[in-house]
Design an enzyme around this catalytic site. Structure first.
Site, PDB file in Angstrom:
ATOM      1  N   GLY A   1       2.785  -1.116   4.293  1.00  0.00           N
ATOM      2  CA  GLY A   1       2.856   0.295   3.938  1.00  0.00           C
ATOM      3  C   GLY A   1       4.297   0.700   3.664  1.00  0.00           C
ATOM      4  N   GLY A   2       4.927   1.293   4.666  1.00  0.00           N
ATOM      5  CA  GLY A   2       6.270   1.861   4.512  1.00  0.00           C
ATOM      6  C   GLY A   2       7.274   0.935   3.834  1.00  0.00           C
TER       7      GLY A   2
ATOM      8  N   HIS B   1      -9.547   1.186   4.953  1.00  0.00           N
ATOM      9  CA  HIS B   1      -8.282   1.384   5.671  1.00  0.00           C
ATOM     10  C   HIS B   1      -8.505   2.385   6.807  1.00  0.00           C
ATOM     11  CE1 HIS B   1      -4.182   2.557   6.562  1.00  0.00           C
ATOM     12  NE2 HIS B   1      -3.790   1.460   5.942  1.00  0.00           N
TER      13      HIS B   1
ATOM     14  N   ASN C   1       0.869  -1.171   0.000  1.00  0.00           N
ATOM     15  CA  ASN C   1       0.000   0.000   0.000  1.00  0.00           C
ATOM     16  C   ASN C   1       0.910   1.227   0.000  1.00  0.00           C
ATOM     17  OD1 ASN C   1      -1.767   2.071   0.554  1.00  0.00           O
ATOM     18  ND2 ASN C   1      -2.308   1.365   2.620  1.00  0.00           N
ATOM     19  N   TRP C   2       1.030   1.841  -1.180  1.00  0.00           N
ATOM     20  CA  TRP C   2       1.981   2.963  -1.296  1.00  0.00           C
ATOM     21  C   TRP C   2       1.428   4.250  -0.680  1.00  0.00           C
ATOM     22  CZ3 TRP C   2       4.840   2.857  -6.732  1.00  0.00           C
ATOM     23  CH2 TRP C   2       5.707   1.762  -6.743  1.00  0.00           C
ATOM     24  N   LYS C   3       0.167   4.244  -0.295  1.00  0.00           N
ATOM     25  CA  LYS C   3      -0.469   5.441   0.293  1.00  0.00           C
ATOM     26  C   LYS C   3      -0.210   6.645  -0.632  1.00  0.00           C
ATOM     27  CE  LYS C   3      -0.153   3.226   4.744  1.00  0.00           C
ATOM     28  NZ  LYS C   3      -0.059   3.341   6.187  1.00  0.00           N
TER      29      LYS C   3
ATOM     30  N   GLU D   1      -6.852   4.785   7.824  1.00  0.00           N
ATOM     31  CA  GLU D   1      -6.570   6.189   7.483  1.00  0.00           C
ATOM     32  C   GLU D   1      -7.762   6.812   6.740  1.00  0.00           C
ATOM     33  OE1 GLU D   1      -2.734   5.538   5.646  1.00  0.00           O
ATOM     34  OE2 GLU D   1      -1.899   5.069   7.622  1.00  0.00           O
TER      35      GLU D   1
ATOM     36  N   GLY E   1       2.522   2.182  10.751  1.00  0.00           N
ATOM     37  CA  GLY E   1       3.512   3.247  10.576  1.00  0.00           C
ATOM     38  C   GLY E   1       4.222   3.651  11.854  1.00  0.00           C
TER      39      GLY E   1
ATOM     40  N   SER F   1       3.398  -2.209  10.386  1.00  0.00           N
ATOM     41  CA  SER F   1       4.856  -2.257  10.586  1.00  0.00           C
ATOM     42  C   SER F   1       5.478  -3.608  10.231  1.00  0.00           C
ATOM     43  CB  SER F   1       5.214  -1.836  12.016  1.00  0.00           C
ATOM     44  OG  SER F   1       4.788  -0.510  12.264  1.00  0.00           O
TER      45      SER F   1
ATOM     46  N   GLU G   1      -5.463  -4.911  10.671  1.00  0.00           N
ATOM     47  CA  GLU G   1      -4.404  -3.943  10.915  1.00  0.00           C
ATOM     48  C   GLU G   1      -4.699  -3.170  12.198  1.00  0.00           C
ATOM     49  OE1 GLU G   1      -2.362  -2.688   7.015  1.00  0.00           O
ATOM     50  OE2 GLU G   1      -4.194  -1.537   7.145  1.00  0.00           O
TER      51      GLU G   1
HETATM   52  P1  PGA Z   1       2.823   0.199   7.649  1.00  0.00           P
HETATM   53  O1  PGA Z   1       1.371   0.436   7.010  1.00  0.00           O
HETATM   54  O2  PGA Z   1       3.355  -1.089   7.060  1.00  0.00           O
HETATM   55  O3  PGA Z   1       3.623   1.400   7.203  1.00  0.00           O
HETATM   56  O4  PGA Z   1       2.652   0.116   9.113  1.00  0.00           O
HETATM   57  C1  PGA Z   1       0.476  -0.631   6.838  1.00  0.00           C
HETATM   58  C2  PGA Z   1      -0.817  -0.139   6.249  1.00  0.00           C
HETATM   59  O5  PGA Z   1      -1.253   0.967   6.588  1.00  0.00           O
HETATM   60  O6  PGA Z   1      -1.440  -0.834   5.419  1.00  0.00           O
END
Ligand code: PGA
Length: 254
Positions: A232-233, A93, A10-12, A95, A171, A211, A165
């Site tokens: 994500g990251g 998600h 997930n590149w956000k 966010e 993150g 994470s 999640e």
């Molecule tokens: P993260 O994000 O790996 O940076 O914690 C995961 C996500 O939000 O899908």
């Protein structure tokens, strides 16, 4: 039949066309690791360019609208994502739930729209730290899932993926404890069997997210009922993302 582990990036809101070379490297590496299914969800602007580059990986989106078209400034429909080459969409998600006030009923409507447009869906759920500390993590996640899952999904084992999640792990560098992950995934599995039956429920993949990195992927992906990771990251560079994919491959072989 157990499916291949599913590792989704997930590149956000990261990535311009300069990131296409990273997508290409991920795609080429995925061709050498066929026992793992690899996919990325870049920003909308990169869906079509990544689709054109990719020979192996699927590309998808991070959200969609619940209507096919209309006066919805700034939004994008599931059909548009499919038209750009997208094969799946991440929905619900945390966010989006937080910054865009998305509620379960809206997420359910989006899921219906995405499935109607022929997309696969990755439905996210997870609790805040306060909810976990109050001992309500499992009931919270089950309620979220029950309210955001559409009732009828044809071929659900193929078209639906759930991503657990914990919000406090996204993150932050904190991951949930292995026992907590295993417990939550077992509960989600029960819910999926209740909702989709003994034939289909056991085959729907449940991803863990929060994470995940190459260093912890092996132990997380080796847990029962963890069918992959939403990353994500660590999905922003081919090195770390494919490190996770390789750990997933090793975990299923072990
Ligand atoms: P993260 O994000 O790996 O940076 O914690 C995961 C996500 O939000 O899908």
């Amino acid at each position: 039949m157990p499916q291949r582990p599913y590792i989704v990036g997930n590149w956000k809101m990261h990535g311009t066309r300069a990131m296409l070379s990273e997508a290409r490297t991920i795609d080429r590496a995925a061709q050498r690791h066929m026992k793992v299914e690899v996919a990325i969800a870049p920003p909308y602007t990169l869906i079509h360019p990544v689709h054109r580059e990719a020979e192996q990986i699927a590309v998808g989106a991070q959200d969609c609208h619940d209507q096919e078209s209309g006066a919805y400034t700034g939004d994008i429909s599931a059909a548009m994502i499919a038209d750009a080459g997208g094969k799946f969409v991440i929905l619900g998600h945390s966010e989006r739930r937080d910054a865009h006030s998305e509620k379960d009923a809206k997420i359910c409507a989006k899921a219906d729209a995405a499935l109607d447009a022929g997309l696969r869906i990755i439905l996210c759920c997870g609790e805040s730290e306060a909810v976990r500390d109050a001992g309500r993590a499992i009931s919270h996640v089950k309620k979220q899932l029950n309210a955001s899952l559409p009732d009828n999904i044809e071929n659900a084992a193929e078209r639906l993926t759930v991503a657990y999640e914990p919000i406090w792990a996204i993150g932050t560098g904190k991951t949930a404890g292995l026992d907590d992950i295993a417990e939550m995934h077992a509960e989600i599995r029960k819910l999926l069997v209740d909702r989709f039956g003994d034939e289909t429920g056991p085959d729907i993949r449940i991803l863990y997210g929060g994470s995940v990195k190459p260093e912890n992927a092996g132990e997380i992906l080796g847990l029962p009922e963890v069918g992959g990771a939403l990353v994500g990251g660590a999905s922003l560079t081919a090195d770390s993302f494919m490190g996770i994919a390789m750990a997933a491959g090793d975990a299923v072989e072990a």
